[in-house]
Design a protein around this motif. Structure first.
Motif: not given
Length: 260
Positions: A157-180
């Motif tokens: 969220k901090e990255m998104r706020k700083a980068l604005g429209d330049d922020f893009n994300m790759v969402f990984d299902v398994k990594q979300s779980i591993r991140c808690g």
């Protein structure tokens, strides 16, 4: 909706042979995970482009083999190392453009380091990658990855706020779980910024299974992204160790083809 597969599923098979396996399984889109610097040479890249085009396969994204080095070579404080190393990312982004891919997947810096770097330094370096990607028509995207800065939803969220429209994300299902996180917690917060998705399945006992082998709610995933007008790609990304990857990917493709 079209589901593709990442060549990383077949690691350590050579990249072009992995791409051929993705093609032979009938997938019509793919992610290329590069595994060495020689694979970034234009002649090599164009051979893979011909390989994909001949089968009607669209290359959606590329993943640098140098992810493990980004912590010190891109996001480290030693300026000369960054200056020497950045050309490798120029090559990755050019390779993406040659392949017709518009997404490059970045892991970034580790969450714990001997010398912690400020968030604004990290974001400044990430912005430099974004600007390089723009010269090739490639979106440079932050993936959520365990043990990296991006494991934190607050940091994303901090990255998104700083980068604005330049922020893009790759969402990984398994990594979300591993991140808690429950994957849908990440999805609900970031879905308007997601441009590419790595699919896998899971159970309470295993955080990474081939799609169709667990109990992940794909219908909810697809509906929630559809509600955000998602137009990006979906690729299966699983790990080969202990699996008959060809058979598992064949079964996963059947699962998606017959259910969605």
């Amino acid at each position: 909706m079209e589901i593709g597969a990442s060549t990383s599923c077949f690691y350590p098979l050579e990249t072009e042979k992995s791409l051929q396996k993705v093609i032979d399984l009938g997938f019509k889109s793919a992610e290329i995970f590069f595994n060495s610097s020689s694979e970034l040479e234009p002649d090599f890249v164009m051979e893979m482009k011909k390989q994909a085009d001949a089968a009607g396969v669209r290359i959606l994204s590329v993943h640098p083999f140098s992810s493990a080095l980004e912590n010190t070579c891109i996001f480290g404080e030693y300026q000369r190392r960054y200056d020497d190393f950045i050309d490798l990312y120029k090559k990755h982004f050019h390779a993406a453009a040659l392949l017709g891919a518009d997404v490059a997947v970045i892991h970034g810096a580790l969450s714990k380091q001997k010398r912690d770097i400020p968030s604004d330094f990290y974001i400044e370096r990430f912005a430099s990658l974004i600007e390089l990607g723009k010269t090739e028509g490639v979106r440079v995207c932050q993936e959520n990855v365990v043990r990296f800065r991006s494991e934190s939803l607050d940091f994303l969220k901090e990255m998104r706020k700083a980068l604005g429209d330049d922020f893009n994300m790759v969402f990984d299902v398994k990594q979300s779980i591993r991140c808690g996180y429950d994957p849908f917690e990440v999805l609900n917060e970031m879905k308007n910024d997601i441009v590419h998705v790595h699919l896998s399945d899971n159970t309470p006992d295993c955080d990474c299974l081939p799609p169709g082998r667990g109990n992940f709610d794909y219908e909810r995933l697809f509906k929630e992204l559809e509600s955000a007008n998602y137009t990006g790609g979906y690729v299966i990304e699983i790990y080969s160790k202990g699996l008959n990857v060809e058979e598992e990917l064949k079964a996963s493709k059947h699962f998606f083809d017959n259910n969605f």
